[in-house]
Design a protein around this motif. Sequence first.
Motif, PDB file in Angstrom:
ATOM      1  N   GLU A 197       0.836  -1.199   0.000  1.00  0.00           N
ATOM      2  CA  GLU A 197       0.000   0.000   0.000  1.00  0.00           C
ATOM      3  C   GLU A 197       0.874   1.253   0.000  1.00  0.00           C
ATOM      4  O   GLU A 197       0.590   2.235  -0.685  1.00  0.00           O
ATOM      5  CB  GLU A 197      -0.916   0.019   1.232  1.00  0.00           C
ATOM      6  N   ASP A 218      -0.609   9.684  -1.572  1.00  0.00           N
ATOM      7  CA  ASP A 218      -1.863  10.228  -2.078  1.00  0.00           C
ATOM      8  C   ASP A 218      -2.975   9.184  -1.970  1.00  0.00           C
ATOM      9  O   ASP A 218      -2.877   8.099  -2.545  1.00  0.00           O
ATOM     10  CB  ASP A 218      -1.680  10.679  -3.542  1.00  0.00           C
ATOM     11  N   GLY A 219      -4.007   9.512  -1.191  1.00  0.00           N
ATOM     12  CA  GLY A 219      -5.095   8.559  -1.016  1.00  0.00           C
ATOM     13  C   GLY A 219      -4.718   7.384  -0.137  1.00  0.00           C
ATOM     14  O   GLY A 219      -5.453   6.402  -0.047  1.00  0.00           O
ATOM     15  N   GLU A 258      -7.332   6.175   2.734  1.00  0.00           N
ATOM     16  CA  GLU A 258      -8.444   5.318   2.328  1.00  0.00           C
ATOM     17  C   GLU A 258      -7.963   3.930   1.920  1.00  0.00           C
ATOM     18  O   GLU A 258      -8.615   2.926   2.217  1.00  0.00           O
ATOM     19  CB  GLU A 258      -9.225   5.977   1.185  1.00  0.00           C
ATOM     20  N   ARG A 259      -6.817   3.863   1.253  1.00  0.00           N
ATOM     21  CA  ARG A 259      -6.305   2.536   0.864  1.00  0.00           C
ATOM     22  C   ARG A 259      -6.046   1.677   2.097  1.00  0.00           C
ATOM     23  O   ARG A 259      -6.316   0.475   2.098  1.00  0.00           O
ATOM     24  CB  ARG A 259      -5.011   2.683   0.048  1.00  0.00           C
ATOM     25  N   ARG A 297      -9.383   0.463   3.626  1.00  0.00           N
ATOM     26  CA  ARG A 297      -9.931  -0.574   2.758  1.00  0.00           C
ATOM     27  C   ARG A 297      -9.157  -1.874   2.900  1.00  0.00           C
ATOM     28  O   ARG A 297      -9.733  -2.957   2.951  1.00  0.00           O
ATOM     29  CB  ARG A 297      -9.898  -0.128   1.288  1.00  0.00           C
ATOM     30  N   THR A 301     -15.228   5.343   3.145  1.00  0.00           N
ATOM     31  CA  THR A 301     -15.424   6.727   2.703  1.00  0.00           C
ATOM     32  C   THR A 301     -15.511   7.677   3.890  1.00  0.00           C
ATOM     33  O   THR A 301     -15.156   8.847   3.775  1.00  0.00           O
ATOM     34  CB  THR A 301     -16.693   6.866   1.833  1.00  0.00           C
ATOM     35  N   GLY A 342     -11.530   7.180   5.558  1.00  0.00           N
ATOM     36  CA  GLY A 342     -10.402   7.470   4.681  1.00  0.00           C
ATOM     37  C   GLY A 342      -9.858   8.883   4.828  1.00  0.00           C
ATOM     38  O   GLY A 342      -8.672   9.072   5.105  1.00  0.00           O
ATOM     39  N   PRO A 343     -10.709   9.892   4.656  1.00  0.00           N
ATOM     40  CA  PRO A 343     -10.219  11.266   4.777  1.00  0.00           C
ATOM     41  C   PRO A 343      -9.638  11.583   6.155  1.00  0.00           C
ATOM     42  O   PRO A 343      -8.697  12.375   6.273  1.00  0.00           O
ATOM     43  CB  PRO A 343     -11.485  12.098   4.520  1.00  0.00           C
ATOM     44  N   GLN A 352      -6.233  10.094   6.223  1.00  0.00           N
ATOM     45  CA  GLN A 352      -5.402  10.891   5.328  1.00  0.00           C
ATOM     46  C   GLN A 352      -4.943  12.178   6.011  1.00  0.00           C
ATOM     47  O   GLN A 352      -3.797  12.609   5.890  1.00  0.00           O
ATOM     48  CB  GLN A 352      -6.198  11.227   4.061  1.00  0.00           C
ATOM     49  N   ASP A 369     -18.199   6.261  -2.591  1.00  0.00           N
ATOM     50  CA  ASP A 369     -16.924   6.370  -3.295  1.00  0.00           C
ATOM     51  C   ASP A 369     -17.096   6.243  -4.808  1.00  0.00           C
ATOM     52  O   ASP A 369     -17.525   5.213  -5.314  1.00  0.00           O
ATOM     53  CB  ASP A 369     -15.969   5.288  -2.786  1.00  0.00           C
ATOM     54  N   THR A 416     -14.687   6.232  -7.008  1.00  0.00           N
ATOM     55  CA  THR A 416     -13.570   5.511  -7.628  1.00  0.00           C
ATOM     56  C   THR A 416     -13.790   4.011  -7.593  1.00  0.00           C
ATOM     57  O   THR A 416     -13.089   3.270  -8.243  1.00  0.00           O
ATOM     58  CB  THR A 416     -12.247   5.808  -6.925  1.00  0.00           C
TER      59      THR A 416
END
Lengths: 217, 217
Positions: free
Chosen positions: A94, A100-101, A104-105, A108, A196, A199-200, A203, B214, B216
Amino acid sequence: MTVDEPDEMAEQHEPDTVARRGRWRTGERSRRRILDAARALFAERGYDRATVRRIAATAQVDPAMVYYFFETKSRLFTEALALPVNPAEEVAAELSGGVDGLGERIVRHFLDVWDRAPTVEPMLALLRSAPTDERSAAMFTGYIEQEIIARIATVVPEPARLRAELVGSHLMGLLLARHVLRIEPLASTSPDTVATWMGPTLQRYLTDPAPAPDPTA
Amino acid sequence: MTVDEPDEMAEQHEPDTVARRGRWRTGERSRRRILDAARALFAERGYDRATVRRIAATAQVDPAMVYYFFETKSRLFTEALALPVNPAEEVAAELSGGVDGLGERIVRHFLDVWDRAPTVEPMLALLRSAPTDERSAAMFTGYIEQEIIARIATVVPEPARLRAELVGSHLMGLLLARHVLRIEPLASTSPDTVATWMGPTLQRYLTDPAPAPDPTA
DNA sequence: GTCTATAATTAGATAGAC
DNA sequence: GTCTATCTAATTATAGAC
Protein backbone atom coordinates in the motif's frame (compact mmCIF):
# COMPACT_ATOMS: atom_id res chain seq x y z
CA MET A 1 -15.00 -42.34 13.64
CA THR A 2 -12.64 -40.31 15.71
CA VAL A 3 -10.13 -39.14 13.17
CA ASP A 4 -11.08 -40.94 10.00
CA GLU A 5 -13.70 -38.55 8.77
CA PRO A 6 -12.51 -36.51 5.80
CA ASP A 7 -10.90 -33.21 6.64
CA GLU A 8 -13.01 -30.52 5.04
CA MET A 9 -10.05 -28.46 3.94
CA ALA A 10 -8.09 -31.29 2.41
CA GLU A 11 -7.97 -31.45 -1.33
CA GLN A 12 -9.10 -34.60 -3.11
CA HIS A 13 -6.94 -37.56 -2.15
CA GLU A 14 -7.00 -41.24 -2.87
CA PRO A 15 -9.56 -43.29 -0.96
CA ASP A 16 -8.16 -44.26 2.42
CA THR A 17 -7.79 -47.92 1.64
CA VAL A 18 -4.07 -48.50 1.63
CA ALA A 19 -1.39 -46.50 3.39
CA ARG A 20 0.61 -45.83 0.26
CA ARG A 21 3.65 -43.63 0.50
CA GLY A 22 2.69 -40.12 -0.53
CA ARG A 23 -0.30 -40.06 1.72
CA TRP A 24 0.11 -37.69 4.63
CA ARG A 25 2.47 -38.73 7.27
CA THR A 26 -0.22 -39.52 9.77
CA GLY A 27 0.72 -36.81 12.23
CA GLU A 28 0.21 -34.04 9.74
CA ARG A 29 -3.53 -34.18 9.91
CA SER A 30 -3.71 -34.01 13.68
CA ARG A 31 -1.18 -31.25 13.71
CA ARG A 32 -3.25 -29.17 11.35
CA ARG A 33 -6.45 -29.87 13.24
CA ILE A 34 -4.77 -28.70 16.43
CA LEU A 35 -3.55 -25.51 14.81
CA ASP A 36 -6.98 -24.77 13.40
CA ALA A 37 -8.64 -25.38 16.74
CA ALA A 38 -6.03 -23.29 18.54
CA ARG A 39 -6.53 -20.37 16.19
CA ALA A 40 -10.28 -20.50 16.67
CA LEU A 41 -10.17 -20.83 20.44
CA PHE A 42 -7.42 -18.28 21.06
CA ALA A 43 -9.45 -15.89 18.96
CA GLU A 44 -12.68 -16.72 20.73
CA ARG A 45 -11.50 -16.78 24.33
CA GLY A 46 -8.06 -15.22 24.52
CA TYR A 47 -4.84 -16.91 25.60
CA ASP A 48 -5.73 -17.67 29.19
CA ARG A 49 -9.21 -19.02 28.73
CA ALA A 50 -8.37 -21.10 25.69
CA THR A 51 -7.28 -24.28 27.47
CA VAL A 52 -5.14 -26.95 25.90
CA ARG A 53 -7.74 -29.49 26.86
CA ARG A 54 -10.46 -27.67 25.02
CA ILE A 55 -8.28 -27.09 22.00
CA ALA A 56 -7.54 -30.80 21.91
CA ALA A 57 -11.20 -31.66 22.23
CA THR A 58 -12.11 -29.31 19.41
CA ALA A 59 -9.39 -30.82 17.26
CA GLN A 60 -10.65 -34.28 18.22
CA VAL A 61 -7.26 -35.37 19.45
CA ASP A 62 -5.92 -36.33 22.82
CA PRO A 63 -4.56 -33.47 24.94
CA ALA A 64 -1.21 -35.20 25.11
CA MET A 65 -0.93 -34.86 21.34
CA VAL A 66 -0.83 -31.12 21.68
CA TYR A 67 2.21 -31.35 23.88
CA TYR A 68 3.72 -33.97 21.64
CA PHE A 69 3.59 -31.65 18.65
CA PHE A 70 4.12 -28.26 20.25
CA GLU A 71 5.73 -28.97 23.62
CA THR A 72 4.09 -26.07 25.38
CA LYS A 73 0.96 -23.98 25.23
CA SER A 74 3.04 -20.90 24.64
CA ARG A 75 4.68 -22.37 21.55
CA LEU A 76 1.36 -23.56 20.27
CA PHE A 77 0.18 -20.01 20.65
CA THR A 78 3.13 -18.68 18.72
CA GLU A 79 2.71 -21.15 15.89
CA ALA A 80 -1.04 -20.74 15.73
CA LEU A 81 -0.51 -17.01 15.44
CA ALA A 82 1.65 -17.34 12.39
CA LEU A 83 -0.53 -15.12 10.31
CA PRO A 84 -1.87 -16.64 7.08
CA VAL A 85 -1.08 -13.38 5.37
CA ASN A 86 1.78 -11.06 6.12
CA PRO A 87 0.36 -7.67 7.05
CA ALA A 88 3.75 -6.07 6.91
CA GLU A 89 4.24 -6.98 3.28
CA GLU A 90 0.74 -5.92 2.37
CA VAL A 91 1.09 -2.60 4.14
CA ALA A 92 4.37 -2.11 2.35
CA ALA A 93 2.53 -2.66 -0.92
CA GLU A 94 0.00 0.00 0.00
CA LEU A 95 2.79 2.38 0.91
CA SER A 96 4.46 1.91 -2.45
CA GLY A 97 1.44 3.60 -4.00
CA GLY A 98 2.54 6.88 -2.48
CA VAL A 99 0.86 8.95 0.21
CA ASP A 100 -1.86 10.23 -2.08
CA GLY A 101 -5.09 8.56 -1.02
CA LEU A 102 -3.09 6.39 1.36
CA GLY A 103 -5.57 6.85 4.22
CA GLU A 104 -8.44 5.32 2.33
CA ARG A 105 -6.30 2.54 0.86
CA ILE A 106 -5.22 1.55 4.37
CA VAL A 107 -8.78 1.39 5.76
CA ARG A 108 -9.93 -0.57 2.76
CA HIS A 109 -7.04 -2.95 3.09
CA PHE A 110 -7.72 -3.76 6.73
CA LEU A 111 -11.47 -4.00 6.26
CA ASP A 112 -10.83 -6.44 3.46
CA VAL A 113 -8.38 -8.51 5.46
CA TRP A 114 -10.64 -8.60 8.52
CA ASP A 115 -13.54 -9.83 6.45
CA ARG A 116 -11.68 -13.02 5.75
CA ALA A 117 -12.16 -15.07 8.89
CA PRO A 118 -8.83 -16.91 8.86
CA THR A 119 -6.97 -13.62 8.87
CA VAL A 120 -9.04 -11.75 11.43
CA GLU A 121 -8.94 -14.51 14.02
CA PRO A 122 -5.24 -14.26 14.85
CA MET A 123 -5.61 -10.51 15.22
CA LEU A 124 -8.56 -10.95 17.55
CA ALA A 125 -6.63 -13.50 19.57
CA LEU A 126 -3.82 -11.03 20.02
CA LEU A 127 -6.13 -8.16 20.80
CA ARG A 128 -7.99 -10.22 23.39
CA SER A 129 -4.91 -11.68 25.00
CA ALA A 130 -2.70 -8.61 25.00
CA PRO A 131 -4.22 -6.93 28.04
CA THR A 132 -3.73 -9.94 30.30
CA ASP A 133 -0.85 -11.85 28.82
CA GLU A 134 2.68 -10.49 28.70
CA ARG A 135 3.67 -12.55 25.69
CA SER A 136 0.64 -11.46 23.72
CA ALA A 137 1.09 -7.85 24.62
CA ALA A 138 4.70 -7.94 23.58
CA MET A 139 3.81 -9.88 20.47
CA PHE A 140 0.96 -7.58 19.56
CA THR A 141 2.57 -4.22 20.24
CA GLY A 142 5.93 -5.41 19.00
CA TYR A 143 4.51 -6.55 15.72
CA ILE A 144 2.24 -3.57 15.20
CA GLU A 145 4.97 -1.14 16.14
CA GLN A 146 7.79 -2.61 14.13
CA GLU A 147 6.05 -3.88 11.07
CA ILE A 148 3.17 -1.48 10.62
CA ILE A 149 3.67 1.79 12.49
CA ALA A 150 7.35 2.05 11.71
CA ARG A 151 6.80 1.47 8.00
CA ILE A 152 4.05 4.03 7.76
CA ALA A 153 6.20 6.47 9.69
CA THR A 154 8.88 6.32 7.02
CA VAL A 155 6.68 7.95 4.38
CA VAL A 156 4.86 10.68 6.33
CA PRO A 157 6.02 14.06 7.68
CA GLU A 158 7.01 14.68 11.27
CA PRO A 159 5.77 13.88 13.84
CA ALA A 160 5.77 10.68 11.84
CA ARG A 161 5.29 8.09 14.55
CA LEU A 162 2.55 10.07 16.24
CA ARG A 163 0.74 10.37 12.91
CA ALA A 164 1.09 6.64 12.30
CA GLU A 165 -0.09 5.81 15.81
CA LEU A 166 -3.16 8.01 15.52
CA VAL A 167 -4.02 6.01 12.42
CA GLY A 168 -3.23 2.77 14.23
CA SER A 169 -5.29 3.65 17.28
CA HIS A 170 -8.31 4.41 15.14
CA LEU A 171 -7.93 1.14 13.29
CA MET A 172 -7.66 -0.79 16.54
CA GLY A 173 -10.78 0.94 17.77
CA LEU A 174 -12.53 -0.03 14.56
CA LEU A 175 -11.46 -3.65 14.94
CA LEU A 176 -12.71 -3.62 18.52
CA ALA A 177 -16.05 -2.05 17.66
CA ARG A 178 -16.76 -4.14 14.58
CA HIS A 179 -15.39 -7.57 15.42
CA VAL A 180 -15.18 -7.81 19.18
CA LEU A 181 -17.97 -5.71 20.65
CA ARG A 182 -20.03 -5.77 17.45
CA ILE A 183 -21.57 -2.39 18.05
CA GLU A 184 -24.38 -1.64 15.63
CA PRO A 185 -24.81 -0.13 13.12
CA LEU A 186 -21.05 0.22 12.74
CA ALA A 187 -20.46 -3.53 12.79
CA SER A 188 -22.78 -4.08 9.84
CA THR A 189 -21.87 -1.04 7.80
CA SER A 190 -20.35 -1.94 4.45
CA PRO A 191 -16.58 -1.65 4.06
CA ASP A 192 -17.16 0.88 1.28
CA THR A 193 -19.16 3.18 3.51
CA VAL A 194 -16.75 2.88 6.41
CA ALA A 195 -13.86 3.57 4.07
CA THR A 196 -15.42 6.73 2.70
CA TRP A 197 -15.99 8.01 6.23
CA MET A 198 -12.64 7.07 7.69
CA GLY A 199 -10.40 7.47 4.68
CA PRO A 200 -10.22 11.27 4.78
CA THR A 201 -9.66 11.19 8.54
CA LEU A 202 -6.67 8.91 8.29
CA GLN A 203 -5.40 10.89 5.33
CA ARG A 204 -5.56 14.01 7.45
CA TYR A 205 -3.50 12.35 10.17
CA LEU A 206 -0.95 11.20 7.63
CA THR A 207 -0.36 14.27 5.53
CA ASP A 208 -2.04 17.42 6.87
CA PRO A 209 0.19 20.03 8.50
CA ALA A 210 0.56 19.53 12.24
CA PRO A 211 -2.10 21.49 14.09
CA ALA A 212 -0.93 24.59 15.96
CA PRO A 213 -0.87 24.24 19.74
CA ASP A 214 -4.40 25.02 20.86
CA PRO A 215 -4.76 28.80 21.13
CA THR A 216 -7.90 28.59 23.26
CA ALA A 217 -6.17 26.77 26.08
CA MET B 1 0.19 -4.35 62.10
CA THR B 2 -2.15 -6.13 59.81
CA VAL B 3 -5.10 -3.78 59.60
CA ASP B 4 -4.33 -1.06 62.12
CA GLU B 5 -2.23 1.16 59.95
CA PRO B 6 -4.10 4.30 58.91
CA ASP B 7 -6.02 4.04 55.68
CA GLU B 8 -4.58 6.63 53.35
CA MET B 9 -7.91 7.61 51.91
CA ALA B 10 -9.73 7.98 55.22
CA GLU B 11 -10.32 11.48 56.41
CA GLN B 12 -9.07 12.53 59.81
CA HIS B 13 -10.66 10.49 62.55
CA GLU B 14 -10.28 10.28 66.28
CA PRO B 15 -7.27 8.36 67.49
CA ASP B 16 -8.08 4.68 67.56
CA THR B 17 -8.07 4.35 71.30
CA VAL B 18 -11.62 3.51 72.22
CA ALA B 19 -14.29 1.92 70.07
CA ARG B 20 -16.78 4.73 70.49
CA ARG B 21 -20.04 4.56 68.64
CA GLY B 22 -19.70 6.59 65.45
CA ARG B 23 -16.47 4.93 64.49
CA TRP B 24 -16.75 2.65 61.49
CA ARG B 25 -18.47 -0.58 62.04
CA THR B 26 -15.35 -2.66 61.85
CA GLY B 27 -16.30 -4.51 58.68
CA GLU B 28 -16.60 -1.32 56.69
CA ARG B 29 -12.90 -0.75 56.49
CA SER B 30 -12.08 -4.22 55.19
CA ARG B 31 -14.94 -4.02 52.75
CA ARG B 32 -13.63 -0.79 51.30
CA ARG B 33 -10.08 -2.06 51.14
CA ILE B 34 -11.29 -5.10 49.23
CA LEU B 35 -13.25 -2.98 46.77
CA ASP B 36 -10.27 -0.70 46.18
CA ALA B 37 -7.97 -3.64 45.65
CA ALA B 38 -10.48 -5.33 43.36
CA ARG B 39 -10.84 -2.23 41.21
CA ALA B 40 -7.08 -1.93 40.89
CA LEU B 41 -6.46 -5.57 40.11
CA PHE B 42 -9.40 -6.05 37.75
CA ALA B 43 -8.13 -3.01 35.90
CA GLU B 44 -4.55 -4.24 35.89
CA ARG B 45 -5.08 -7.88 34.99
CA GLY B 46 -8.66 -8.34 33.78
CA TYR B 47 -11.36 -10.47 35.34
CA ASP B 48 -9.76 -13.87 34.94
CA ARG B 49 -6.26 -13.09 36.05
CA ALA B 50 -7.25 -10.96 39.00
CA THR B 51 -7.44 -13.71 41.58
CA VAL B 52 -9.39 -13.43 44.80
CA ARG B 53 -6.28 -14.41 46.69
CA ARG B 54 -4.30 -11.58 45.24
CA ILE B 55 -7.07 -9.08 45.74
CA ALA B 56 -7.26 -10.15 49.36
CA ALA B 57 -3.51 -9.87 49.75
CA THR B 58 -3.52 -6.40 48.28
CA ALA B 59 -6.33 -5.42 50.59
CA GLN B 60 -4.43 -6.96 53.49
CA VAL B 61 -7.31 -9.19 54.46
CA ASP B 62 -7.83 -12.91 54.45
CA PRO B 63 -9.19 -14.42 51.20
CA ALA B 64 -12.15 -15.80 53.11
CA MET B 65 -13.17 -12.23 53.96
CA VAL B 66 -13.76 -11.55 50.31
CA TYR B 67 -16.27 -14.35 50.11
CA TYR B 68 -17.77 -13.31 53.40
CA PHE B 69 -18.54 -9.84 52.09
CA PHE B 70 -19.29 -10.52 48.45
CA GLU B 71 -20.16 -14.22 48.28
CA THR B 72 -18.68 -14.72 44.84
CA LYS B 73 -15.95 -13.35 42.65
CA SER B 74 -18.51 -12.37 40.09
CA ARG B 75 -20.46 -10.20 42.51
CA LEU B 76 -17.30 -8.60 43.76
CA PHE B 77 -16.59 -7.71 40.15
CA THR B 78 -19.99 -6.16 39.68
CA GLU B 79 -19.76 -4.10 42.84
CA ALA B 80 -16.22 -3.01 42.19
CA LEU B 81 -17.25 -1.74 38.78
CA ALA B 82 -19.65 0.81 40.18
CA LEU B 83 -18.06 3.77 38.47
CA PRO B 84 -16.77 6.57 40.70
CA VAL B 85 -17.99 9.16 38.23
CA ASN B 86 -20.96 9.03 35.94
CA PRO B 87 -19.71 9.39 32.38
CA ALA B 88 -23.23 9.73 31.07
CA GLU B 89 -23.89 12.87 33.07
CA GLU B 90 -20.57 14.36 32.11
CA VAL B 91 -21.08 13.65 28.43
CA ALA B 92 -24.51 15.21 28.72
CA ALA B 93 -22.85 18.32 30.11
CA GLU B 94 -20.51 18.49 27.13
CA LEU B 95 -23.42 18.06 24.77
CA SER B 96 -25.28 20.97 26.34
CA GLY B 97 -22.53 23.22 24.97
CA GLY B 98 -23.82 22.66 21.44
CA VAL B 99 -22.17 20.85 18.55
CA ASP B 100 -19.73 23.67 17.83
CA GLY B 101 -16.30 22.48 18.91
CA LEU B 102 -17.92 19.39 20.40
CA GLY B 103 -15.31 17.04 18.94
CA GLU B 104 -12.45 18.64 20.76
CA ARG B 105 -14.42 19.02 23.99
CA ILE B 106 -15.18 15.31 23.96
CA VAL B 107 -11.54 14.28 23.48
CA ARG B 108 -10.42 16.65 26.17
CA HIS B 109 -13.08 15.37 28.50
CA PHE B 110 -12.08 11.74 28.14
CA LEU B 111 -8.36 12.46 28.27
CA ASP B 112 -8.98 14.35 31.49
CA VAL B 113 -11.11 11.61 33.01
CA TRP B 114 -8.65 8.89 32.03
CA ASP B 115 -5.81 10.77 33.66
CA ARG B 116 -7.46 10.34 37.02
CA ALA B 117 -6.58 6.80 38.00
CA PRO B 118 -9.73 5.95 39.98
CA THR B 119 -11.88 6.70 36.96
CA VAL B 120 -9.82 5.00 34.29
CA GLU B 121 -9.41 1.76 36.19
CA PRO B 122 -12.98 0.53 35.94
CA MET B 123 -13.01 1.33 32.26
CA LEU B 124 -9.81 -0.63 31.75
CA ALA B 125 -11.24 -3.53 33.71
CA LEU B 126 -14.23 -3.62 31.42
CA LEU B 127 -12.19 -3.19 28.29
CA ARG B 128 -9.85 -5.99 29.29
CA SER B 129 -12.53 -8.37 30.40
CA ALA B 130 -15.10 -7.72 27.69
CA PRO B 131 -13.52 -9.89 25.00
CA THR B 132 -13.45 -13.00 27.18
CA ASP B 133 -16.22 -12.47 29.68
CA GLU B 134 -19.88 -12.34 28.68
CA ARG B 135 -20.87 -10.22 31.66
CA SER B 136 -18.22 -7.64 30.96
CA ALA B 137 -19.01 -7.46 27.29
CA ALA B 138 -22.68 -6.92 27.95
CA MET B 139 -21.84 -4.44 30.69
CA PHE B 140 -19.39 -2.54 28.54
CA THR B 141 -21.29 -2.34 25.28
CA GLY B 142 -24.61 -1.84 27.01
CA TYR B 143 -23.32 1.08 28.96
CA ILE B 144 -21.42 2.70 26.12
CA GLU B 145 -24.31 2.27 23.72
CA GLN B 146 -27.11 3.51 25.90
CA GLU B 147 -25.43 6.19 27.92
CA ILE B 148 -22.85 7.62 25.56
CA ILE B 149 -23.52 6.77 21.94
CA ALA B 150 -27.25 7.26 22.16
CA ARG B 151 -26.88 10.69 23.77
CA ILE B 152 -24.40 11.92 21.23
CA ALA B 153 -26.62 10.61 18.48
CA THR B 154 -29.44 12.89 19.60
CA VAL B 155 -27.57 16.07 18.68
CA VAL B 156 -25.90 15.20 15.37
CA PRO B 157 -27.25 14.81 11.82
CA GLU B 158 -28.05 11.49 10.22
CA PRO B 159 -26.60 8.91 10.12
CA ALA B 160 -26.44 9.87 13.77
CA ARG B 161 -25.55 6.58 15.39
CA LEU B 162 -22.88 5.80 12.81
CA ARG B 163 -21.34 9.21 13.42
CA ALA B 164 -21.39 8.66 17.18
CA GLU B 165 -19.90 5.20 16.83
CA LEU B 166 -17.07 6.39 14.63
CA VAL B 167 -16.25 8.84 17.40
CA GLY B 168 -16.62 6.10 20.00
CA SER B 169 -14.44 3.64 18.12
CA HIS B 170 -11.65 6.17 17.83
CA LEU B 171 -11.87 6.94 21.53
CA MET B 172 -11.74 3.27 22.42
CA GLY B 173 -8.71 2.89 20.20
CA LEU B 174 -7.10 5.81 21.96
CA LEU B 175 -7.82 4.30 25.36
CA LEU B 176 -6.33 1.02 24.19
CA ALA B 177 -3.21 2.59 22.73
CA ARG B 178 -2.53 4.99 25.58
CA HIS B 179 -3.52 3.06 28.69
CA VAL B 180 -3.43 -0.60 27.81
CA LEU B 181 -0.76 -1.15 25.18
CA ARG B 182 1.08 2.08 26.05
CA ILE B 183 2.31 2.60 22.54
CA GLU B 184 4.89 5.37 22.37
CA PRO B 185 5.01 8.23 21.68
CA LEU B 186 1.23 8.35 21.71
CA ALA B 187 0.97 7.17 25.29
CA SER B 188 3.14 10.02 26.55
CA THR B 189 1.82 12.77 24.32
CA SER B 190 0.16 15.56 26.28
CA PRO B 191 -3.63 15.67 26.37
CA ASP B 192 -3.45 19.11 24.76
CA THR B 193 -1.53 17.84 21.77
CA VAL B 194 -3.70 14.78 21.34
CA ALA B 195 -6.80 16.95 21.57
CA THR B 196 -5.60 19.31 18.86
CA TRP B 197 -4.91 16.37 16.57
CA MET B 198 -8.07 14.40 17.24
CA GLY B 199 -10.53 17.20 17.90
CA PRO B 200 -11.04 18.20 14.26
CA THR B 201 -11.34 14.54 13.26
CA LEU B 202 -14.14 13.86 15.70
CA GLN B 203 -15.76 17.15 14.78
CA ARG B 204 -15.74 16.03 11.17
CA TYR B 205 -17.46 12.78 12.07
CA LEU B 206 -20.05 14.65 14.09
CA THR B 207 -21.04 17.49 11.81
CA ASP B 208 -19.58 17.27 8.31
CA PRO B 209 -21.92 16.27 5.50
CA ALA B 210 -21.99 12.53 4.88
CA PRO B 211 -19.41 11.58 2.26
CA ALA B 212 -20.70 10.59 -1.14
CA PRO B 213 -20.44 6.90 -1.99
CA ASP B 214 -16.92 6.37 -3.29
CA PRO B 215 -16.89 7.27 -7.01
CA THR B 216 -13.57 5.51 -7.63
CA ALA B 217 -14.93 2.10 -6.63
C1' DG C 1 -15.54 -10.36 61.87
C1' DT C 2 -11.53 -12.92 61.14
C1' DC C 3 -8.79 -16.78 60.39
C1' DT C 4 -7.17 -21.90 59.58
C1' DA C 5 -7.75 -25.77 57.15
C1' DT C 6 -9.17 -28.04 53.50
C1' DA C 7 -12.39 -29.82 49.90
C1' DA C 8 -13.30 -29.59 44.98
C1' DT C 9 -12.05 -28.24 40.59
C1' DT C 10 -9.29 -27.18 36.85
C1' DA C 11 -5.11 -26.27 34.38
C1' DG C 12 -0.44 -27.20 32.36
C1' DA C 13 2.63 -30.75 31.80
C1' DT C 14 4.99 -35.58 31.78
C1' DA C 15 5.84 -40.80 31.78
C1' DG C 16 5.21 -44.74 29.68
C1' DA C 17 2.32 -48.46 27.49
C1' DC C 18 0.83 -49.72 22.95
C1' DG D 1 1.67 -41.31 16.67
C1' DT D 2 -1.65 -41.97 20.03
C1' DC D 3 -3.59 -42.78 24.39
C1' DT D 4 -4.09 -43.68 29.68
C1' DA D 5 -2.83 -42.29 33.87
C1' DT D 6 -0.97 -39.21 36.75
C1' DC D 7 1.64 -35.24 38.86
C1' DT D 8 1.94 -30.58 40.39
C1' DA D 9 0.25 -26.21 41.00
C1' DA D 10 -3.15 -22.77 41.28
C1' DT D 11 -7.76 -21.34 42.13
C1' DT D 12 -12.64 -21.10 43.65
C1' DA D 13 -15.13 -22.06 47.45
C1' DT D 14 -16.77 -23.93 52.12
C1' DA D 15 -16.79 -25.45 57.08
C1' DG D 16 -15.89 -24.40 61.37
C1' DA D 17 -12.82 -22.71 65.25
C1' DC D 18 -11.89 -18.48 67.71
